[in-house]
Scaffold this motif. Structure first.
Motif, PDB file in Angstrom:
ATOM      1  N   MET A   1      -1.156 -11.169  11.539  1.00  8.97           N
ATOM      2  CA  MET A   1      -0.162 -11.328  10.493  1.00  8.97           C
ATOM      3  C   MET A   1      -0.842 -11.310   9.111  1.00  8.97           C
ATOM      4  N   VAL A   2      -1.986 -11.982   9.004  1.00  8.08           N
ATOM      5  CA  VAL A   2      -2.716 -12.014   7.740  1.00  8.08           C
ATOM      6  C   VAL A   2      -3.146 -10.603   7.349  1.00  8.08           C
ATOM      7  N   THR A   3      -3.631  -9.843   8.327  1.00  8.42           N
ATOM      8  CA  THR A   3      -4.070  -8.474   8.054  1.00  8.42           C
ATOM      9  C   THR A   3      -2.898  -7.607   7.617  1.00  8.42           C
ATOM     10  N   LEU A   4      -1.769  -7.760   8.255  1.00  9.67           N
ATOM     11  CA  LEU A   4      -0.592  -6.952   7.928  1.00  9.67           C
ATOM     12  C   LEU A   4      -0.081  -7.262   6.518  1.00  9.67           C
ATOM     13  N   ILE A   5       0.067  -8.519   6.198  1.00  5.46           N
ATOM     14  CA  ILE A   5       0.584  -8.903   4.878  1.00  5.46           C
ATOM     15  C   ILE A   5      -0.430  -8.580   3.788  1.00  5.46           C
ATOM     16  N   GLY A   6      -1.671  -8.987   3.983  1.00  2.84           N
ATOM     17  CA  GLY A   6      -2.708  -8.725   2.987  1.00  2.84           C
ATOM     18  C   GLY A   6      -2.957  -7.243   2.802  1.00  2.84           C
ATOM     19  N   GLY A   7      -2.984  -6.502   3.900  1.00  3.93           N
ATOM     20  CA  GLY A   7      -3.181  -5.059   3.815  1.00  3.93           C
ATOM     21  C   GLY A   7      -2.042  -4.368   3.093  1.00  3.93           C
TER      22      GLY A   7
END
Length: 69
Positions: A1-7
């Motif tokens: 989730m962090v990768t998806l939002i941050g990306g």
């Protein structure tokens, strides 16, 4: 989730460098989210923060010099 939002935030911020929009706002936020998981993002976040601080100091000097004229 962090990768998806941050990306996503970082990608949109990168696109807004070319397109009109607040790239200076979205890029650091995206990097901050990504830096929770990835050390390379933390490094880029520190570089961007240093660049933004340097730019703010430069702009402050320009504004001060204009007022002194």
């Amino acid at each position: 989730m962090v990768t998806l939002i941050g990306g996503s935030l970082t990608l949109v911020g990168t696109l807004l460098i070319v397109l009109p929009g607040p790239a200076w706002l979205l890029l650091p936020i995206g990097l901050a989210v990504l830096s929770l998981e990835y050390p390379w993002a933390r490094c880029w976040l520190k570089k961007s923060q240093a660049h933004l601080s340097q730019t703010a100091r430069w702009l402050d000097r320009k504004i001060l010099l204009r007022r002194l004229r």
